[in-house]
Design a protein around this motif. Sequence first.
Motif, PDB file in Angstrom:
ATOM      1  N   THR A 181      11.717 -19.942   8.216  1.00 57.05           N
ATOM      2  CA  THR A 181      12.131 -18.766   8.988  1.00 57.05           C
ATOM      3  C   THR A 181      11.739 -18.905  10.444  1.00 57.05           C
ATOM      4  O   THR A 181      12.543 -18.658  11.350  1.00 57.05           O
TER       5      THR A 181
ATOM      6  N   ASN B 294      14.571 -19.452  13.203  1.00 64.49           N
ATOM      7  CA  ASN B 294      14.779 -18.122  13.787  1.00 64.49           C
ATOM      8  C   ASN B 294      15.669 -17.224  12.943  1.00 64.49           C
ATOM      9  O   ASN B 294      16.410 -16.393  13.470  1.00 64.49           O
ATOM     10  N   THR B 295      15.579 -17.352  11.634  1.00 66.69           N
ATOM     11  CA  THR B 295      16.435 -16.531  10.778  1.00 66.69           C
ATOM     12  C   THR B 295      16.057 -15.051  10.843  1.00 66.69           C
ATOM     13  O   THR B 295      16.913 -14.193  10.618  1.00 66.69           O
ATOM     14  N   HIS B 296      14.791 -14.736  11.145  1.00 75.92           N
ATOM     15  CA  HIS B 296      14.402 -13.330  11.295  1.00 75.92           C
ATOM     16  C   HIS B 296      15.103 -12.698  12.492  1.00 75.92           C
ATOM     17  O   HIS B 296      15.531 -11.541  12.438  1.00 75.92           O
ATOM     18  N   ARG B 297      15.262 -13.449  13.565  1.00 80.90           N
ATOM     19  CA  ARG B 297      15.953 -12.938  14.749  1.00 80.90           C
ATOM     20  C   ARG B 297      17.462 -12.889  14.526  1.00 80.90           C
ATOM     21  O   ARG B 297      18.133 -11.947  14.958  1.00 80.90           O
TER      22      ARG B 297
ATOM     23  N   TYR C  70      19.012 -12.404  11.723  1.00 81.44           N
ATOM     24  CA  TYR C  70      19.297 -11.264  10.836  1.00 81.44           C
ATOM     25  C   TYR C  70      19.443  -9.979  11.647  1.00 81.44           C
ATOM     26  O   TYR C  70      20.410  -9.217  11.465  1.00 81.44           O
ATOM     27  N   ASN C  71      18.502  -9.753  12.567  1.00 87.51           N
ATOM     28  CA  ASN C  71      18.568  -8.537  13.370  1.00 87.51           C
ATOM     29  C   ASN C  71      19.755  -8.540  14.331  1.00 87.51           C
ATOM     30  O   ASN C  71      20.388  -7.509  14.553  1.00 87.51           O
TER      31      ASN C  71
ATOM     32  N   ALA D 133       3.266 -17.851  12.179  1.00 88.87           N
ATOM     33  CA  ALA D 133       3.619 -17.020  11.029  1.00 88.87           C
ATOM     34  C   ALA D 133       2.343 -16.734  10.248  1.00 88.87           C
ATOM     35  O   ALA D 133       1.690 -17.655   9.761  1.00 88.87           O
TER      36      ALA D 133
ATOM     37  N   ILE E 180       5.787 -14.138  13.361  1.00 86.26           N
ATOM     38  CA  ILE E 180       6.118 -13.400  12.130  1.00 86.26           C
ATOM     39  C   ILE E 180       4.803 -12.966  11.492  1.00 86.26           C
ATOM     40  O   ILE E 180       3.897 -13.785  11.319  1.00 86.26           O
TER      41      ILE E 180
ATOM     42  N   THR F 232       3.481 -10.874   8.068  1.00 86.74           N
ATOM     43  CA  THR F 232       3.773 -10.198   6.802  1.00 86.74           C
ATOM     44  C   THR F 232       2.454  -9.689   6.210  1.00 86.74           C
ATOM     45  O   THR F 232       1.373 -10.094   6.633  1.00 86.74           O
TER      46      THR F 232
END
Length: 348
Positions: free
Chosen positions: A119, A123-126, A128-129, A259, A294, A296
Motif C-alpha cells: 500500500t 500509494n493505493t491508499h491515496r 482510493y481516495n 506504515a 499510514i 492503523t
Amino acid sequence: MRLSFFSAKPYDKKSFGLAHAARDPPSPVTITYHDIPLNEDTVSTVRDADAVCAFVNDSLSAHVIETLARQGVKAILLRCAGFNHVDLAAAARHGIMVANVPSYSPEAVAEFAVALIQTLNRNTHRAYNRVREGNFALHGLLGKTLHGKTVGLVGVGKIGLATARIMKGFGCRVLASDPFPSPAFEEYGEYKDLDTLLSESDIVSLHCPLMDNTRHIINGDTIAKMKKGVLLINTSRGGLVDTRAVIKALKTKHIGGVALDVYEAEGSLFYDDHSGEIIHDDVLMRLMTFPNVIVTGHQAFFTEEALEEIAQCTLRNLEEFIKEGTCKNSLTKEPELRSKVPDPVRNV
C-alpha cells in the motif's frame, strides 16, 4: 475458577464465548467481561476473581499486581505474546502466575506487514481516495517494483520468518538482524549486523520484541544510517520507534514512507472510537498529516484464525493452572532468567 476479563471487545466476547462453550469436558471457568482496561484506576473493580485476563494496552504495574494479590488473584492471563506491560518480578513476589499466548497465526501479522508495504509503495491508499472524488490522475502515485529490492527484517521469530518467506516470493533480497539467529531463515536470506541491514535495505520492517535494549531502536542515529527514501514498517511494538525522530526524517525526505500498525503512545487511543473527540496527541496528529504515512490501529493480528487461537490457548493456560498450579506458557517459573532472555516474545 472465576476469571475477570478486561478490555473486552465484541469480537473478544464472541471468540472466547465460542471457545469456552466448546470445552470438553465443560470448563470449570466462569468469565466476567469488563469493557474497561485494567490499570491502577480500575483494578479495584476486581471482585471475587481467581484470575484476570489482560491485553496489550492494559497496565500490570507493581501496584496493580499488589492490589490483585490482596484480592486473591492467583493468575494473570495475557491474550497476547508480549509482556513488556507486566511487572513479572512483582508477580513472582506475590506468587501470581503470568502466562501469555506465545504464538498465534504469525502469518496473519506477516501478511498485514506485506499489505502495508504494498500500500505504501504503490500509494493505493491515496488512489482510493482520489477515485472516490472522481480524480483518476496518476501524478503523485508513482511507486517502485518490489522485485529485486532489499528488505531488511529486524527480528526473525515466527512472524519475521513468515514475512521473509513472502518477500522472498516477491523476488526480493531479504536481510535479517537478530541476536538469536535461526537456521530456518537461511533458506530465505542472509543475516547482517543491524548497521549493515539499515544501510542496504530499501524497506525496513520491525518484528522484534520491546525490551530495554530495543526501545527506540529506530531513532535519529539509526535513521541516519538508512538509505535515503527507505520505507519503514512497524507491526510489532510502538516503543521500538522514536516517533519524533521519524517525523524529522519525513520532513527532510530521508525516509520515503512510514506504515505503523503500532504507536508508542497508543494506550489511551487504540481499540476505541475517538472519531467524535479532539485527539490531544500532537505527535500522532502531526505524523498523520504526511501523505506518505499510514497508521492503523494495531490490527495486524486481527483475523478469525488468530482470535480463535488466542481464545483456545488462553483457556488452556488457565485449565493447566487449575490442574497443575502452573502451565507450559508461564512466564514466572524462572523470573530472573525470563527477564534476561524473554524467549516467548521473540515470536512477535
